[in-house]
Enzyme design. Structure first.
Site, PDB file in Angstrom:
ATOM      1  N   ARG A  36       0.744  -1.260   0.274  1.00 52.07           N
ATOM      2  CA  ARG A  36       0.201  -0.175   0.148  1.00 52.07           C
ATOM      3  C   ARG A  36       0.817   1.335   0.023  1.00 52.07           C
ATOM      4  O   ARG A  36       0.519   2.051  -0.637  1.00 52.07           O
ATOM      5  CB  ARG A  36      -0.932  -0.834   1.239  1.00 52.07           C
ATOM      6  CG  ARG A  36      -2.129  -1.426   1.050  1.00 52.07           C
ATOM      7  CD  ARG A  36      -3.306  -0.606   2.426  1.00 52.07           C
ATOM      8  NE  ARG A  36      -2.327  -1.357   3.735  1.00 52.07           N
ATOM      9  CZ  ARG A  36      -2.965  -1.236   4.703  1.00 52.07           C
ATOM     10  NH1 ARG A  36      -4.211  -0.625   4.994  1.00 52.07           N
ATOM     11  NH2 ARG A  36      -2.501  -1.913   6.042  1.00 52.07           N
ATOM     12  N   ASP A  52      -3.578  -1.945  -3.059  1.00 50.62           N
ATOM     13  CA  ASP A  52      -4.316  -2.763  -1.893  1.00 50.62           C
ATOM     14  C   ASP A  52      -4.567  -3.960  -2.157  1.00 50.62           C
ATOM     15  O   ASP A  52      -5.558  -4.284  -3.772  1.00 50.62           O
ATOM     16  CB  ASP A  52      -5.475  -1.754  -1.613  1.00 50.62           C
ATOM     17  CG  ASP A  52      -6.011  -2.017  -0.107  1.00 50.62           C
ATOM     18  OD1 ASP A  52      -5.124  -2.848   0.077  1.00 50.62           O
ATOM     19  OD2 ASP A  52      -7.064  -2.151   0.151  1.00 50.62           O
ATOM     20  N   GLY A  80       0.016  -9.945   4.573  1.00 46.89           N
ATOM     21  CA  GLY A  80      -0.917 -10.104   5.192  1.00 46.89           C
ATOM     22  C   GLY A  80      -0.875  -9.385   6.259  1.00 46.89           C
ATOM     23  O   GLY A  80      -0.988  -8.341   6.489  1.00 46.89           O
ATOM     24  N   TYR A 142      -7.811 -16.218   8.969  1.00 42.03           N
ATOM     25  CA  TYR A 142      -6.610 -16.240   9.364  1.00 42.03           C
ATOM     26  C   TYR A 142      -6.123 -17.556   8.927  1.00 42.03           C
ATOM     27  O   TYR A 142      -5.257 -18.266   7.859  1.00 42.03           O
ATOM     28  CB  TYR A 142      -5.772 -15.372  10.696  1.00 42.03           C
ATOM     29  CG  TYR A 142      -4.324 -15.302  10.242  1.00 42.03           C
ATOM     30  CD1 TYR A 142      -4.111 -14.235   9.776  1.00 42.03           C
ATOM     31  CD2 TYR A 142      -3.526 -16.017  11.344  1.00 42.03           C
ATOM     32  CE1 TYR A 142      -3.045 -14.048   9.517  1.00 42.03           C
ATOM     33  CE2 TYR A 142      -2.167 -15.940  10.787  1.00 42.03           C
ATOM     34  CZ  TYR A 142      -1.651 -14.712  10.305  1.00 42.03           C
ATOM     35  OH  TYR A 142      -0.047 -14.746  10.247  1.00 42.03           O
ATOM     36  N   LYS A 146      -4.054 -19.510   6.292  1.00 46.44           N
ATOM     37  CA  LYS A 146      -2.590 -19.629   5.841  1.00 46.44           C
ATOM     38  C   LYS A 146      -2.670 -20.945   5.993  1.00 46.44           C
ATOM     39  O   LYS A 146      -1.690 -21.129   4.610  1.00 46.44           O
ATOM     40  CB  LYS A 146      -2.486 -19.395   7.457  1.00 46.44           C
ATOM     41  CG  LYS A 146      -2.038 -17.687   7.477  1.00 46.44           C
ATOM     42  CD  LYS A 146      -0.863 -16.879   6.442  1.00 46.44           C
ATOM     43  CE  LYS A 146      -0.589 -15.469   6.308  1.00 46.44           C
ATOM     44  NZ  LYS A 146       0.258 -14.555   5.772  1.00 46.44           N
ATOM     45  N   ILE A 175       6.773 -13.363  15.746  1.00 44.25           N
ATOM     46  CA  ILE A 175       8.011 -12.616  15.553  1.00 44.25           C
ATOM     47  C   ILE A 175       7.372 -10.800  16.086  1.00 44.25           C
ATOM     48  O   ILE A 175       6.548 -10.530  15.366  1.00 44.25           O
ATOM     49  CB  ILE A 175       7.820 -12.196  13.715  1.00 44.25           C
ATOM     50  CG1 ILE A 175       8.359 -14.004  13.102  1.00 44.25           C
ATOM     51  CG2 ILE A 175       9.119 -11.600  13.152  1.00 44.25           C
ATOM     52  CD1 ILE A 175       9.498 -14.585  13.577  1.00 44.25           C
ATOM     53  N   ARG A 190       1.937 -10.201  28.749  1.00 44.45           N
ATOM     54  CA  ARG A 190       1.409 -11.326  27.467  1.00 44.45           C
ATOM     55  C   ARG A 190       3.251 -11.322  26.538  1.00 44.45           C
ATOM     56  O   ARG A 190       2.856 -13.005  26.366  1.00 44.45           O
ATOM     57  CB  ARG A 190       0.527 -10.851  26.147  1.00 44.45           C
ATOM     58  CG  ARG A 190      -0.848 -11.692  25.280  1.00 44.45           C
ATOM     59  CD  ARG A 190      -1.710 -11.087  24.957  1.00 44.45           C
ATOM     60  NE  ARG A 190      -1.876 -12.301  24.124  1.00 44.45           N
ATOM     61  CZ  ARG A 190      -2.979 -11.906  23.051  1.00 44.45           C
ATOM     62  NH1 ARG A 190      -3.650 -10.861  23.092  1.00 44.45           N
ATOM     63  NH2 ARG A 190      -3.262 -12.365  21.729  1.00 44.45           N
TER      64      ARG A 190
END
Length: 242
Positions: A36, A52, A80, A142, A146, A175, A190
């Site tokens: 984008r 996009d 993603g 998701y 995936k 990551i 968390r």
């Protein structure tokens, strides 16, 4: 260092995608980022095509432009989004959107790249899946898309192997990217607990993933296709500590 290789990297403006772009430039690739926005760094061999990928028509136009302007030998589909929701809140629009960006745009761009790869009898396609393909709470759309990327790559690998085109998948675990911190607050308990739950006791970095991508992109690695490499610190092996 120079090569005769030209790569499309989707989502090349930030996070893992930007690191893949940097490592490819260091290796001498010509690189076309499709995202984008343009990367926030410049290089004489770096090009940007704003798009996009959630928009099928815009994606088709951008893919055609890239294939017309550049002799594409490598395609890394890294772009993603997550859109986390528990099952009762999932909307079909979520699935449709993630299907387009993870699967549909991959098909559109690969189709645009194929004629040159087939002519050269050489190509490298790497799809970015996720450890989440194995299942993670709040990831209905998701994880479904995936996981679909893995099945799609296995199919492409069989169709294209005899033409010198390999197709492989890199599936990262947690990551340290902006997308990760959009879901998990930086510096939070968390975040610390997620790192403790990974066998190597740390979160991954973008360069960890980019090196795996570069391995599959290497022209010398022509005997590896249809494979999925989890770059997850061991998180794909077991999620249970006894």
């Amino acid at each position: 260092m120079t090569t005769s290789h030209t790569a499309i990297v989707t989502g090349g403006s930030a996070g893992i995608g930007a690191e893949i772009v940097r490592q490819m430039l260091d290796a001498g690739y010509e690189v076309v980022s499709m995202a984008r926005r343009a990367p926030d760094f410049s290089h004489e061999r770096l090009h940007s095509i704003p798009v996009d990928l959630l928009d099928p028509q815009a994606t088709q136009q951008a893919a055609a432009e890239a294939a017309q302007r550049f002799p594409i030998t490598h395609f890394v589909h890294n772009a993603g989004v997550i859109w986390p929701k528990l099952l009762p809140e999932v909307q079909l629009e979520d699935l449709q959107g993630l299907t387009q960006i993870h699967v549909g745009s991959a098909i559109q761009i690969a189709q645009a790249c194929l004629p040159h790869m087939q002519k050269e009898q050489f190509g490298r396609i790497v799809l970015m899946s996720s450890r989440g393909a194995l299942g993670v709470p709040t990831r209905t759309a998701y994880s479904a898309t995936k996981a679909g990327m893995i099945g799609m790559a296995r199919t492409w690998s069989l169709e294209l192997a005899a033409q010198g085109i390999t197709v492989n998948v890199v599936a990262p675990g947690p990551i340290q990217t902006d997308m990760f911190y959009d879901v998990v607050p930086a510096g939070s308990e968390r975040e610390a607990n997620i790192a403790k739950g990974i066998p190597v006791q740390r979160l991954g970095r973008a360069d960890d993933v980019a090196r795996a991508v570069m391995f599959f992109c290497d022209p010398a690695n022509s005997f590896i296709t249809g494979q999925t490499l989890y770059v997850c610190g061991g998180a794909s092996v077991s999620s249970v500590t006894i």
